[in-house]
Design a protein around this motif. Structure first.
Motif, PDB file in Angstrom:
ATOM      1  N   UNK A 244      40.347  31.002  40.213  1.00 56.46           N
ATOM      2  CA  UNK A 244      39.448  32.085  39.809  1.00 56.46           C
ATOM      3  C   UNK A 244      40.155  33.065  38.883  1.00 56.46           C
ATOM      4  N   UNK A 245      41.398  33.360  39.174  1.00 59.38           N
ATOM      5  CA  UNK A 245      42.152  34.271  38.323  1.00 59.38           C
ATOM      6  C   UNK A 245      42.303  33.700  36.918  1.00 59.38           C
ATOM      7  N   UNK A 246      42.600  32.422  36.816  1.00 54.61           N
ATOM      8  CA  UNK A 246      42.796  31.809  35.515  1.00 54.61           C
ATOM      9  C   UNK A 246      41.510  31.743  34.708  1.00 54.61           C
ATOM     10  N   UNK A 247      40.373  31.919  35.384  1.00 53.95           N
ATOM     11  CA  UNK A 247      39.087  31.881  34.697  1.00 53.95           C
ATOM     12  C   UNK A 247      38.402  33.248  34.650  1.00 53.95           C
ATOM     13  N   UNK A 248      39.182  34.322  34.851  1.00 54.54           N
ATOM     14  CA  UNK A 248      38.653  35.669  34.705  1.00 54.54           C
ATOM     15  C   UNK A 248      37.707  36.113  35.792  1.00 54.54           C
ATOM     16  N   UNK A 249      37.723  35.434  36.943  1.00 49.71           N
ATOM     17  CA  UNK A 249      36.792  35.761  38.020  1.00 49.71           C
ATOM     18  C   UNK A 249      37.497  36.398  39.215  1.00 49.71           C
ATOM     19  N   UNK A 250      38.756  36.742  39.026  1.00 54.17           N
ATOM     20  CA  UNK A 250      39.558  37.356  40.085  1.00 54.17           C
ATOM     21  C   UNK A 250      40.328  38.509  39.449  1.00 54.17           C
ATOM     22  N   UNK A 251      40.460  39.605  40.156  1.00 55.78           N
ATOM     23  CA  UNK A 251      41.119  40.770  39.583  1.00 55.78           C
ATOM     24  C   UNK A 251      42.448  41.059  40.270  1.00 55.78           C
ATOM     25  N   UNK A 252      43.393  41.574  39.501  1.00 53.21           N
ATOM     26  CA  UNK A 252      44.692  41.933  40.068  1.00 53.21           C
ATOM     27  C   UNK A 252      44.630  43.256  40.806  1.00 53.21           C
ATOM     28  N   UNK A 253      43.567  44.020  40.607  1.00 51.87           N
ATOM     29  CA  UNK A 253      43.400  45.289  41.304  1.00 51.87           C
ATOM     30  C   UNK A 253      42.999  45.023  42.751  1.00 51.87           C
ATOM     31  N   UNK A 254      43.987  45.061  43.636  1.00 49.69           N
ATOM     32  CA  UNK A 254      43.722  44.734  45.030  1.00 49.69           C
ATOM     33  C   UNK A 254      43.740  43.249  45.312  1.00 49.69           C
ATOM     34  N   UNK A 255      43.970  42.462  44.279  1.00 52.55           N
ATOM     35  CA  UNK A 255      43.994  40.990  44.373  1.00 52.55           C
ATOM     36  C   UNK A 255      42.761  40.493  45.141  1.00 52.55           C
ATOM     37  N   UNK A 256      41.622  40.565  44.478  1.00 52.39           N
ATOM     38  CA  UNK A 256      40.359  40.180  45.108  1.00 52.39           C
ATOM     39  C   UNK A 256      39.403  39.642  44.047  1.00 52.39           C
ATOM     40  N   UNK A 257      38.269  39.130  44.500  1.00 52.22           N
ATOM     41  CA  UNK A 257      37.296  38.553  43.584  1.00 52.22           C
ATOM     42  C   UNK A 257      36.729  39.637  42.662  1.00 52.22           C
ATOM     43  N   UNK A 258      36.467  39.274  41.419  1.00 55.33           N
ATOM     44  CA  UNK A 258      35.824  40.167  40.463  1.00 55.33           C
ATOM     45  C   UNK A 258      34.380  40.382  40.907  1.00 55.33           C
ATOM     46  N   UNK A 259      34.013  41.628  41.155  1.00 52.60           N
ATOM     47  CA  UNK A 259      32.682  41.936  41.686  1.00 52.60           C
ATOM     48  C   UNK A 259      31.552  41.437  40.790  1.00 52.60           C
ATOM     49  N   UNK A 260      31.816  41.331  39.499  1.00 52.71           N
ATOM     50  CA  UNK A 260      30.777  40.861  38.592  1.00 52.71           C
ATOM     51  C   UNK A 260      30.399  39.407  38.873  1.00 52.71           C
ATOM     52  N   UNK A 261      31.356  38.623  39.344  1.00 53.97           N
ATOM     53  CA  UNK A 261      31.108  37.205  39.580  1.00 53.97           C
ATOM     54  C   UNK A 261      30.807  36.882  41.049  1.00 53.97           C
ATOM     55  N   UNK A 262      31.023  37.868  41.945  1.00 53.00           N
ATOM     56  CA  UNK A 262      30.836  37.623  43.373  1.00 53.00           C
ATOM     57  C   UNK A 262      29.438  37.099  43.732  1.00 53.00           C
ATOM     58  N   UNK A 263      28.353  37.690  43.215  1.00 52.29           N
ATOM     59  CA  UNK A 263      27.024  37.183  43.577  1.00 52.29           C
ATOM     60  C   UNK A 263      26.804  35.725  43.150  1.00 52.29           C
ATOM     61  N   UNK A 264      27.291  35.367  41.968  1.00 55.23           N
ATOM     62  CA  UNK A 264      27.107  33.992  41.495  1.00 55.23           C
ATOM     63  C   UNK A 264      27.908  33.016  42.341  1.00 55.23           C
ATOM     64  N   UNK A 265      29.139  33.382  42.702  1.00 56.29           N
ATOM     65  CA  UNK A 265      29.963  32.527  43.556  1.00 56.29           C
ATOM     66  C   UNK A 265      29.341  32.380  44.937  1.00 56.29           C
ATOM     67  N   UNK A 266      28.816  33.489  45.456  1.00 54.33           N
ATOM     68  CA  UNK A 266      28.177  33.451  46.775  1.00 54.33           C
ATOM     69  C   UNK A 266      26.901  32.608  46.731  1.00 54.33           C
TER      70      UNK A 266
END
Length: 414
Positions: A244-266
């Motif tokens: 996910x990080x390599x595809x811009x869907x994970x953030x280094x801030x707190x090392x967690x999923x990017x909120x913008x992509x969370x609904x689509x992943x869910x």
């Protein structure tokens, strides 16, 4: 950012099932011969599976996680049995029960499962790809699930759907079969036995039940939160975090999923939950051991990020892994990293239920650049393990005292 790990492989031709397995058996026989005569340190399973990975399954990301393909072995195969080149770039194969499967995807994913990265190399990667494809078309997980349903698990060879039925079968079967692989396993025989057993049962029920046990343990598939279980399992997996990080869907801030992509992943996770629940008739699936596949450890993830030149992400990932280790009391894991100088980037010592990983960062020379490999060794023991060892020591001392007392009684009696 690097391109997606799970781009759909080229779909150019279909192969006969028995012919493919025959060729796979011949390929592994050559791998065994190569290990005996050319390179005793090589793993015949890795040689066999990695030989089939070409195109989208041989990108930088795949090389980092599944391993660098052995050029010397490829020349060895092409010299001794050039017909086996047809195993590269495979697409549709019709299984004994009449279902189609993306066989190239199956073998590539088995490579990652064997290497200890089961989720990113199969269903998690395809959920990510589905989320990426539909990003921006809905506002919440339910909305995404609705729009994704049009193509998810549909009869398709990858021409239309990024997560069609052939991909889904490849994802599930790669874990079910890959989890049983050891260094001495005959891959073609393992696949033949697996599909023969599926044909003798309700195919999707047997397939899905085994998959659920391996990935989620004991779980009620009729529960409203089954989709949440799948989503959380996906995000907790270190291999998925890297992907996910390599595809811009994970953030280094707190090392967690990017909120913008969370609904689509869910939403993608909810669709997978829906399919699995239907396949097992919404039953509660019980695991006898509740052991689940474990992916690459946090330290290995941090090293992979460091090798890619992102020290900030590596620090965040390591901190997250340390926090998880500090708060966990029931899991003990060991991640050992060592330096290797040429043939592959990731290997593992495989146990059917738990993966112990050896991360190998390989030095690779190119015309304009040289990536230096780095490694570190880390051992973590849980409180439970320490308590267990303490009890074991106490038990041994008690047993010794009993033996001593018994000996003294016998001496007095004599």
């Amino acid at each position: 950012m690097l391109c997606l790990l799970f781009l759909t492989a080229p779909h150019t031709f279909a192969e006969d099932y028995n012919t493919v397995l025959d060729r796979l058996g011949r390929l592994q026989a050559l791998a065994n011969s190569y290990v005996e005569t050319e390179d005793s340190s090589a793993d015949p399973i890795v040689l066999t599976l990695s030989y089939t990975r070409t195109g989208d399954y041989n990108t930088q990301m795949w090389q980092l996680t599944a391993g660098v393909r052995d050029a010397a072995f490829e020349n060895y195969v092409n010299t001794n049995d050039s017909d086996l080149q047809s195993l590269q770039g495979m697409s549709t194969v019709t299984l004994p029960g009449g279902q189609n499967i993306d066989f190239g995807h199956l073998l590539a994913s088995m490579n990652l499962v064997y290497n200890g990265i089961p989720i990113a190399g199969s269903w998690g990667g395809d959920c990510m790809q589905l989320a990426k494809a539909y990003y921006g078309q809905a506002s919440d997980e339910a909305g995404y699930a609705d729009v994704m349903r049009a193509t998810f698990a549909k009869d398709d060879d990858g021409s239309v759907s990024v997560f069609g039925d052939q991909d889904l079968r490849a994802d599930i079967d790669s874990i079910n079969v890959g989890a049983e692989l050891t260094k001495d396993t005959d891959i073609a025989t393992a696949l033949r036995d697996y599909y023969q057993n599926l044909s003798a049962n309700v195919v999707d029920y047997a397939r899905a039940k085994q998959f659920i046990i391996l990935n989620f343990g004991t779980v009620d598939t009729s529960a409203d939160n089954f989709g949440d279980v799948i989503y959380e399992t996906m995000l907790e997996d270190s291999g998925m975090q890297l992907l996910l990080y390599m595809n811009g869907m994970w953030t280094t801030s707190g090392w967690t999923v990017n909120n913008e992509y969370a609904p689509a992943l869910h939403g993608a996770a909810d669709l997978l939950a829906e399919w699995l629940a239907n396949a097992v008739n919404n039953e509660k699936i019980k695991s006898e051991t509740n052991d689940r596949l474990v992916a690459m450890g946090g330290e290995a993830l941090a090293e992979a990020l460091a090798a890619l030149g992102d020290s900030d992400a590596a620090s965040e990932a390591l901190a997250a892994a340390q926090n998880a280790a500090d708060s966990a009391s029931s899991t003990a894991s060991t991640t050992e990293s060592v330096i290797s100088d040429a043939t592959q980037t990731l290997q593992q010592k495989f146990n059917v239920k738990i993966f112990q990983l050896v991360l190998l960062i390989v030095a690779a020379a190119a015309i304009f650049m040289l990536i230096l490999s780095c490694a570190m060794f880390a051992n973590h023991h849980s409180k439970r393990k320490k308590e267990f060892e303490k009890k074991q020591r106490a038990a041994r001392k008690a047993a010794a005292r009993k033996r001593k007392a018994a000996k003294q009684r016998r001496e007095r009696e004599e």
